[in-house]
Design an enzyme around this catalytic site. Sequence first.
Site, PDB file in Angstrom:
ATOM      1  CB  SER A 120      35.893  39.831  34.777  1.00 35.57           C
ATOM      2  OG  SER A 120      35.093  40.397  33.776  1.00 35.57           O
ATOM      3  CE1 TYR A 146      33.046  35.228  34.695  1.00 36.13           C
ATOM      4  CE2 TYR A 146      32.760  37.411  33.732  1.00 36.13           C
ATOM      5  CZ  TYR A 146      33.556  36.316  34.004  1.00 36.13           C
ATOM      6  OH  TYR A 146      34.862  36.319  33.607  1.00 36.13           O
ATOM      7  CE  LYS A 150      35.761  35.538  37.216  1.00 37.77           C
ATOM      8  NZ  LYS A 150      36.762  34.496  37.454  1.00 37.77           N
TER       9      LYS A 150
HETATM   10  N1  LIG Z   1      38.145  35.136  28.357  1.00 36.00           N
HETATM   11  C1  LIG Z   1      38.039  36.386  28.779  1.00 36.00           C
HETATM   12  O1  LIG Z   1      38.013  37.312  27.979  1.00 36.00           O
HETATM   13  C2  LIG Z   1      37.969  36.691  30.252  1.00 36.00           C
HETATM   14  C3  LIG Z   1      37.791  38.018  30.646  1.00 36.00           C
HETATM   15  C4  LIG Z   1      37.778  38.326  32.000  1.00 36.00           C
HETATM   16  C5  LIG Z   1      37.947  37.328  32.937  1.00 36.00           C
HETATM   17  N2  LIG Z   1      38.101  36.044  32.540  1.00 36.00           N
HETATM   18  C6  LIG Z   1      38.304  35.017  33.570  1.00 36.00           C
HETATM   19  O2  LIG Z   1      39.488  34.307  33.259  1.00 36.00           O
HETATM   20  C7  LIG Z   1      39.383  32.952  33.677  1.00 36.00           C
HETATM   21  C8  LIG Z   1      39.641  32.045  32.502  1.00 36.00           C
HETATM   22  O3  LIG Z   1      38.698  32.346  31.477  1.00 36.00           O
HETATM   23  P1  LIG Z   1      38.683  31.533  30.127  1.00 36.00           P
HETATM   24  O4  LIG Z   1      38.241  32.441  29.065  1.00 36.00           O
HETATM   25  O5  LIG Z   1      39.945  30.801  29.976  1.00 36.00           O
HETATM   26  O6  LIG Z   1      37.494  30.523  30.421  1.00 36.00           O
HETATM   27  P2  LIG Z   1      37.430  28.960  30.118  1.00 36.00           P
HETATM   28  O7  LIG Z   1      36.020  28.542  30.306  1.00 36.00           O
HETATM   29  O8  LIG Z   1      38.097  28.659  28.840  1.00 36.00           O
HETATM   30  O9  LIG Z   1      38.327  28.357  31.296  1.00 36.00           O
HETATM   31  C9  LIG Z   1      37.856  28.173  32.601  1.00 36.00           C
HETATM   32  C10 LIG Z   1      38.218  26.765  33.001  1.00 36.00           C
HETATM   33  O10 LIG Z   1      37.825  26.552  34.375  1.00 36.00           O
HETATM   34  C11 LIG Z   1      37.303  25.248  34.479  1.00 36.00           C
HETATM   35  N3  LIG Z   1      36.463  25.242  35.663  1.00 36.00           N
HETATM   36  C12 LIG Z   1      35.279  25.883  35.870  1.00 36.00           C
HETATM   37  N4  LIG Z   1      34.840  25.649  37.104  1.00 36.00           N
HETATM   38  C13 LIG Z   1      35.750  24.838  37.710  1.00 36.00           C
HETATM   39  C14 LIG Z   1      35.852  24.263  39.000  1.00 36.00           C
HETATM   40  N5  LIG Z   1      34.917  24.469  39.930  1.00 36.00           N
HETATM   41  N6  LIG Z   1      36.923  23.492  39.271  1.00 36.00           N
HETATM   42  C15 LIG Z   1      37.885  23.263  38.346  1.00 36.00           C
HETATM   43  N7  LIG Z   1      37.840  23.792  37.108  1.00 36.00           N
HETATM   44  C16 LIG Z   1      36.779  24.578  36.803  1.00 36.00           C
HETATM   45  C17 LIG Z   1      36.591  24.977  33.167  1.00 36.00           C
HETATM   46  O11 LIG Z   1      36.463  23.602  32.882  1.00 36.00           O
HETATM   47  C18 LIG Z   1      37.498  25.700  32.181  1.00 36.00           C
HETATM   48  O12 LIG Z   1      38.462  24.823  31.629  1.00 36.00           O
HETATM   49  C19 LIG Z   1      37.985  32.805  34.264  1.00 36.00           C
HETATM   50  O13 LIG Z   1      38.083  32.967  35.662  1.00 36.00           O
HETATM   51  C20 LIG Z   1      37.228  33.963  33.645  1.00 36.00           C
HETATM   52  O14 LIG Z   1      36.181  34.361  34.491  1.00 36.00           O
HETATM   53  C21 LIG Z   1      38.109  35.691  31.215  1.00 36.00           C
END
Ligand SMILES: NC(=O)c1ccc[n+]([C@@H]2O[C@H](COP(=O)([O-])OP(=O)(O)OC[C@H]3O[C@@H](n4cnc5c(N)ncnc54)[C@H](O)[C@@H]3O)[C@@H](O)[C@H]2O)c1
Length: 327
Positions: A120, A146, A150
Amino acid sequence: MTKATVLVTGAGGYIGSQTVLALQDAGHRVVGLDDLSAGRSELLELSDRIAVADCADTARLRAVFEVEDIAGVVHCAALAVVAESVSAPTRYMANNVGGLLNVLGRAVEFGGVPVVFSSSGTVYGDPGSASGPLAEDHEVAPIHAYGLSKWVGEQALAFEGAASGQRSVVLRYFNAAGADLAGRSGEWHQGRETRVLPRLLEAATRGLQFEVAGDDFGTPDGTCVRDFVHVADVARAHLRALEYLWAGGASRLLNIGAGQGTSVLQLVASVEHVTGKTVPLRIGRRRPGDVAQLVADVGQADATLGWRPELSLDAIVSSAARWHARR
Ligand SMILES: NC(=O)c1ccc[n+]([C@@H]2O[C@H](COP(=O)([O-])OP(=O)(O)OC[C@H]3O[C@@H](n4cnc5c(N)ncnc54)[C@H](O)[C@@H]3O)[C@@H](O)[C@H]2O)c1
């Protein structure tokens, strides 16, 4: 690789499910894993095979690698709400670092399966309101659990790479937004949506007041500036990263963003333009963990993967509006 089997963790989530679709559209087969703590079974079921499991569960993950011929891993699973991580830092560290370590451990155990890791832009901490686009060599200084989770994940991949030759691409995404252009996936979580665009669209369509979290950030209009990149562009970056690793590419760390900033008020204007509705605004307090400005320099992703963002802010807002209207 013509047709490979890829393990996508967090496949019931927003970016994970869109990545599943991008991989399938390119002809690959996907094993999707999610514990559904935040994601949805409807999104997880887009995968060809599914496992409802915690990615920190060693036995379950080992069983997936034993049964399936996994050629690549995309590790998206994480708890991903910044403000929540401020109040529950230990839970965030345990879940996000523990999950990554188990996924990495299995990738090494099964012969060095290449890993793409969802990091992130928040690892850069608070670069200040005067900062321009941030390149990958900008100082890393996370300001909440958070972002720290990462950065620890990135470090674990780097140390393992030095020790065993395990290869990975770390993608530091900025603000993913929008929905699948064909309407197959979008933001859809357990409980209420926390991110700005779905909340704005809900406010616009239901005539609700939207609270802007602070207008004293030292940015041109005082509201936070973020780099909104279309989720389909983000998903395509994972495909490119896997192709790069399958071709023998060395481990890399890359920003993924639009490369330009949009303030909250500019986003409001775009939502009003797309929906034709006025969003009633109220200026509220800053949220814990929010910084003034985060914008990516995405030149390295272009140079390494031939990836650059293709979809505009209007495409982001209109695809999200269609997704939320259907739901
Ligand atoms: N959305 C953004 O803008 C953004 C930006 C930077 C980084 N990220 C990273 O991208 C990834 C996806 O983000 P997102 O927006 O799709 O989030 P999201 O919450 O929609 O998806 C994350 C998924 O991981 C699952 N999860 C969490 N802990 C778990 C575990 N221990 N075992 C199995 N499943 C687990 C959740 O149920 C969820 O479905 C994450 O790692 C997030 O940190 C997202």
